[in-house]
Design a protein around this motif. Structure first.
Motif, mmCIF file in Angstrom:
data_model
loop_
_atom_site.group_PDB
_atom_site.id
_atom_site.type_symbol
_atom_site.label_atom_id
_atom_site.label_comp_id
_atom_site.label_asym_id
_atom_site.label_seq_id
_atom_site.Cartn_x
_atom_site.Cartn_y
_atom_site.Cartn_z
ATOM 1 N N GLY A 80 0.988 -1.173 0.117
ATOM 2 C CA GLY A 80 0.037 0.014 0.196
ATOM 3 C C GLY A 80 0.740 1.161 0.167
ATOM 4 N N ASN A 81 0.103 2.240 -0.169
ATOM 5 C CA ASN A 81 0.911 3.692 -0.299
ATOM 6 C C ASN A 81 0.152 4.714 0.708
ATOM 7 N N ARG A 82 0.682 5.805 1.215
ATOM 8 C CA ARG A 82 0.130 6.821 1.632
ATOM 9 C C ARG A 82 0.524 7.874 1.465
ATOM 10 N N ASP A 83 -0.297 9.209 1.423
ATOM 11 C CA ASP A 83 0.461 10.513 1.086
ATOM 12 C C ASP A 83 0.464 11.436 2.251
ATOM 13 N N PHE A 84 1.273 12.294 2.283
ATOM 14 C CA PHE A 84 1.442 13.239 3.420
ATOM 15 C C PHE A 84 1.725 14.712 2.849
ATOM 16 N N TYR A 85 1.087 15.591 3.557
ATOM 17 C CA TYR A 85 1.419 16.793 2.974
ATOM 18 C C TYR A 85 1.944 17.870 4.282
ATOM 19 N N PRO A 86 3.210 17.612 4.426
ATOM 20 C CA PRO A 86 4.093 18.397 5.382
ATOM 21 C C PRO A 86 3.834 19.837 5.214
ATOM 22 N N ALA A 87 4.033 20.730 6.269
ATOM 23 C CA ALA A 87 4.300 22.242 6.152
ATOM 24 C C ALA A 87 5.638 22.412 5.609
ATOM 25 N N THR A 88 5.756 23.486 4.535
ATOM 26 C CA THR A 88 6.989 23.490 3.982
ATOM 27 C C THR A 88 8.065 24.417 4.430
ATOM 28 N N GLY A 89 7.632 25.164 5.808
ATOM 29 C CA GLY A 89 8.748 25.986 6.565
ATOM 30 C C GLY A 89 8.454 27.239 5.800
ATOM 31 N N ALA A 90 7.452 27.859 5.253
ATOM 32 C CA ALA A 90 7.562 28.991 4.432
ATOM 33 C C ALA A 90 8.463 28.936 3.279
ATOM 34 N N GLY A 91 8.611 27.735 2.576
ATOM 35 C CA GLY A 91 9.164 27.871 1.178
ATOM 36 C C GLY A 91 10.572 27.097 1.425
ATOM 37 N N ALA A 92 10.543 25.932 1.918
ATOM 38 C CA ALA A 92 11.873 25.038 1.838
ATOM 39 C C ALA A 92 12.039 24.429 0.570
ATOM 40 N N ALA A 93 13.173 23.839 0.207
ATOM 41 C CA ALA A 93 13.505 23.298 -1.105
ATOM 42 C C ALA A 93 13.342 21.640 -0.960
ATOM 43 N N GLU A 94 13.212 21.060 -1.893
ATOM 44 C CA GLU A 94 13.170 19.652 -1.769
ATOM 45 C C GLU A 94 14.163 18.978 -1.105
ATOM 46 N N PRO A 95 15.073 19.250 -1.147
ATOM 47 C CA PRO A 95 16.206 18.055 -0.292
ATOM 48 C C PRO A 95 16.105 18.668 1.134
ATOM 49 N N GLU A 96 15.790 19.888 1.510
ATOM 50 C CA GLU A 96 15.158 20.051 3.015
ATOM 51 C C GLU A 96 14.123 19.311 3.392
ATOM 52 N N ILE A 97 13.109 19.472 2.526
ATOM 53 C CA ILE A 97 11.794 19.033 2.810
ATOM 54 C C ILE A 97 11.814 17.426 3.254
ATOM 55 N N LEU A 98 12.382 16.794 2.356
ATOM 56 C CA LEU A 98 12.711 15.327 2.416
ATOM 57 C C LEU A 98 13.446 14.901 3.520
ATOM 58 N N GLU A 99 14.660 15.555 3.757
ATOM 59 C CA GLU A 99 15.280 15.342 4.972
ATOM 60 C C GLU A 99 14.654 15.519 6.266
ATOM 61 N N ALA A 100 13.692 16.355 6.305
ATOM 62 C CA ALA A 100 13.060 16.828 7.510
ATOM 63 C C ALA A 100 12.025 15.745 7.574
ATOM 64 N N PHE A 101 11.472 15.361 6.511
ATOM 65 C CA PHE A 101 10.304 14.427 6.553
ATOM 66 C C PHE A 101 10.727 13.137 6.966
ATOM 67 N N MET A 102 11.872 12.625 6.365
ATOM 68 C CA MET A 102 12.327 11.342 6.921
ATOM 69 C C MET A 102 12.785 11.247 8.117
ATOM 70 N N ALA A 103 13.271 12.324 8.845
ATOM 71 C CA ALA A 103 13.779 12.352 10.204
ATOM 72 C C ALA A 103 12.434 12.271 11.276
ATOM 73 N N GLN A 104 11.309 12.834 10.686
ATOM 74 C CA GLN A 104 10.222 12.772 11.578
ATOM 75 C C GLN A 104 9.547 11.522 11.307
ATOM 76 N N PHE A 105 9.431 11.132 9.969
ATOM 77 C CA PHE A 105 8.530 9.921 9.627
ATOM 78 C C PHE A 105 9.187 8.829 10.275
ATOM 79 N N TYR A 106 10.261 8.632 10.566
ATOM 80 C CA TYR A 106 11.041 7.380 11.098
ATOM 81 C C TYR A 106 11.259 7.534 12.608
ATOM 82 N N ASP A 107 10.713 8.489 13.095
ATOM 83 C CA ASP A 107 10.841 8.782 14.698
ATOM 84 C C ASP A 107 9.611 7.809 15.314
ATOM 85 N N GLY A 108 10.080 6.803 15.696
ATOM 86 C CA GLY A 108 9.288 5.519 16.456
ATOM 87 C C GLY A 108 8.837 4.758 15.728
ATOM 88 N N LYS A 109 9.376 4.834 14.384
ATOM 89 C CA LYS A 109 9.038 3.654 13.217
ATOM 90 C C LYS A 109 10.324 2.978 12.889
#
Length: 624
Positions: free
Chosen positions: A291-320
């Motif tokens: 399966g798949n799931r979509d997420f809509y993170p707040a982009t921090g008032a305009g962050a770029a793709e690498p920063e968004i992905l890095e922050a997403f992964m660090a928070q997504f795998y917190d506890g997983k």
């Protein structure tokens, strides 16, 4: 460690000058920094391998993106905390982001847990079941799955192929004959001894092999067993094995889209458009797409793709637990650091790739396409929602479109089990995490007094809101209140709001009109004549949806409270009596009513009930 610069000037430093003033007290240690505004609110949390070098970059007067430039201009002070390693800094950064939610950081707003399939080890004939939450039960866990629906589909397949029970232990222990699941060939009926513990264990082992992706010989083994059963003239067993082979073939055909060269991975793709981001995650386990799931993170008032992905992964795998491989649509700023962090959490190596060709690249492209389409749908919905909110503003005379609409309703049956309900809607639709229910506590309220119940609900709601956020800095304060009721309700609510000092919040009563028909609603505002909207006005339909959602939530809450009251026991409220001791009391006396009539000596005779607890139980029941 908190660092503050020496201030000799009465005017506090701001922006680049403020940041520059900290350089003299910083060293080259790794750590975490926080940037604060004039109200000491945290604007941004960042990590650094070298604090002095990172902060000196912010002190430069030019060369920043518009987002960083705005953040620097708002900065009035900074805080620092040093760590031993950059990995520790990354961990601390994510903890602080999760706690403080700074506006310039990328924030993952969906923190729901993922479901798993559990093969327990605490029963001779284990129940195959869905699991979510802490892994406190002994057994083998398979997942994560993207949704409960994905788990249910897989469980359905496993039942048809492996004939494992899905009933609870209490149902299993009470069966005297096979249930319908056995009749439709989805269970081997261990509850009545139709299968031995050894044979059931073999089925469990086959299911575990299937979920682990080691089922390459399973179909061949079943075919051999079927032929052997046929040769031995055990035709019923041969037919059962034939049905299992057919079910397994059907499952494998349905899984034709699954990757063959990717046994275990998360595929993470990001699409960014007009400051909004969608991250799509595919879960690949045992060469199967779970399966798949979509997420809509707040982009921090305009962050770029690498920063968004890095922050997403660090928070997504917190506890997983991260998988052995992660496939990304974009590269990270510091992939080695992220790999170290995830390896530390998993206790093994985690491989991070940005594939360019082959099956892995096709998986990433599929996830990216889904992210792009999901974001397009969300943006279209947001546009329509924004028009409806502006329509509310126009219809009700508001200065601007509301960003938080709160709708209140009550539910009861002749005053019994009365509850109040609050639902919230905003630019992205219903915000179900903000829904609240209120048990009506005021015993002086006349049963069925809707005015009194609404007064209690609003008093409790806004009294707490004033206590938690008196300056109205958070987004928890509503722009518009919709009340289910007419002029009387509006007058009562207006008095409550004025008494609480929040009369500036717009409030509208929604009444069903003289015929009580949908489409003929009347709207009431304090001190104004009631009015109606056109029968085909989209705003009217929107208000009806809001009111119906509040009504649904209120009725559901009332029914749950009523059902709980029907099954309530006088033993529930006794201090020190949990589920185990309650079970012991009921087993000893036969019913809760018999417990209430028991003497002190009788209570002391119950296994697990001490003399002191027997006294507590006796005193509590006699006080009742």
């Amino acid at each position: 460690m908190q660092n503050t610069p020496d201030q000799t000037d009465e005017t506090p430093l701001a922006g680049h000058d403020c940041i520059q003033s900290y350089l003299k007290v910083l060293d080259n240690s790794p750590g975490v920094y926080r940037m604060l505004n004039e109200r000491s609110e945290v604007l941004y949390v960042g990590k650094a391998r070298n604090l002095r070098a990172r902060v000196s970059n912010y002190a430069r007067p030019s060369g920043h993106t518009a987002r960083i430039a705005r953040m620097i201009d708002e900065t009035r002070s900074m805080m620092f905390l040093t760590t031993r390693t950059e990995t520790e800094a990354l961990l601390l950064e994510q903890n602080l982001i999760k706690q403080l939610k700074p506006r310039y950081n990328v924030l993952l707003r969906d923190d729901k847990s993922f479901p798993y399939i559990l093969l327990p080890r605490d029963h001779a004939f284990p129940q195959l079941r869905k699991h979510r939450g802490r892994r406190s039960t002994k057994g083998k866990y398979f997942g994560p799955f993207a949704s409960a629906g994905a788990v249910n589909r897989t469980l359905n397949q496993l039942q048809r192929v492996f004939l494992l029970r899905n009933c609870t232990d209490s149902v299993f222990n009470s069966r005297t004959r096979p249930c319908l699941q056995y009749q439709i060939k989805r269970c081997s009926a261990p509850c009545v001894g139709y299968i031995s513990e050894e044979d059931y264990g073999a089925l469990m082992a086959d299911a575990e092999r299937f979920l682990s992706g080691k089922d390459t010989h399973l179909q061949k083994d079943l075919a051999v067993e079927m032929q052997a059963a046929s040769d031995a003239m055990e035709f019923e067993r041969a037919a059962a094995l034939r049905d299992r082979i057919r079910a397994l073939t059907n499952v494998q055909q349905q899984q034709g889209i699954n990757p063959q060269g990717v046994p275990e991975a998360d595929v993470i793709a990001l699409h960014l458009e007009k400051g909004q981001a969608c991250v799509q995650v595919f879960f690949i386990r045992a060469n199967q797409n779970w399966g798949n799931r979509d997420f809509y993170p707040a982009t921090g008032a305009g962050a770029a793709e690498p920063e968004i992905l890095e922050a997403f992964m660090a928070q997504f795998y917190d506890g997983k637990e991260p998988p052995r491989q992660i496939l990304l649509s974009h590269g990270l700023e510091e992939p080695d650091l992220m790999a170290d962090l995830l390896a530390q959490r998993a206790g093994r190596k985690v491989d991070i790739q940005v594939p360019q060709r082959g099956e892995k690249a096709e998986l990433v492209e599929s996830a990216l396409r889904n992210a792009r389409e999901s974001l397009a749908r969300r943006m279209a919905h947001s546009t329509a929602q924004a028009k409806l909110l502006q329509g509310l503003a126009d219809a009700f005379g508001l200065d601007t479109a509301p960003t938080r609409v709160e709708v209140y309703d009550n539910s009861h049956i002749q005053g019994s089990h009365a509850v109040g309900a609050l639902i919230v809607a905003g630019p992205e639709g219903f915000i179900k995490s903000q829904y609240r229910k209120f048990d009506i506590r005021d015993e002086t309220i006349t049963p069925g007094d809707d005015f009194g119940m609404m007064k209690e609900v609003l008093t409790r709601r806004f009294t707490r809101l004033q206590k938690e956020d008196p300056d109205r800095q958070s987004d928890a304060w509503p722009d518009l209140l919709l009340i289910d009721g007419g002029a009387g309700q509006v007058s009562a609510v207006a008095g409550v709001l004025e008494e609480l000092g929040v009369a500036d919040i717009a409030m509208v009563g929604v009444a069903k009109g003289v015929d009580r028909d949908a489409g003929k609603e009347e709207f009431h505002r304090a001190g104004q004549r009631p009015f109606a909207l056109r029968h085909n006005d989209p705003v009217l339909y929107f208000v009806q949806r809001l009111r119906d959602e509040a009504h649904r939530f209120a009725i559901g809450t009332h029914r749950a409270k009523r059902a709980k009251a029907f099954t309530a026991s006088p033993l529930d409220d006794i201090p020190g009596v949990g589920a185990g001791r309650k079970k012991a009391l009921l087993a000893h006396f036969g019913s809760a009513k018999a417990v209430t009539r028991a003497g002190l000596a009788d209570l002391r005779a119950v296994p697990g009930i001490s003399d002191a607890l027997a006294q507590v139980i006796h005193d509590h029941l006699n006080e009742r």
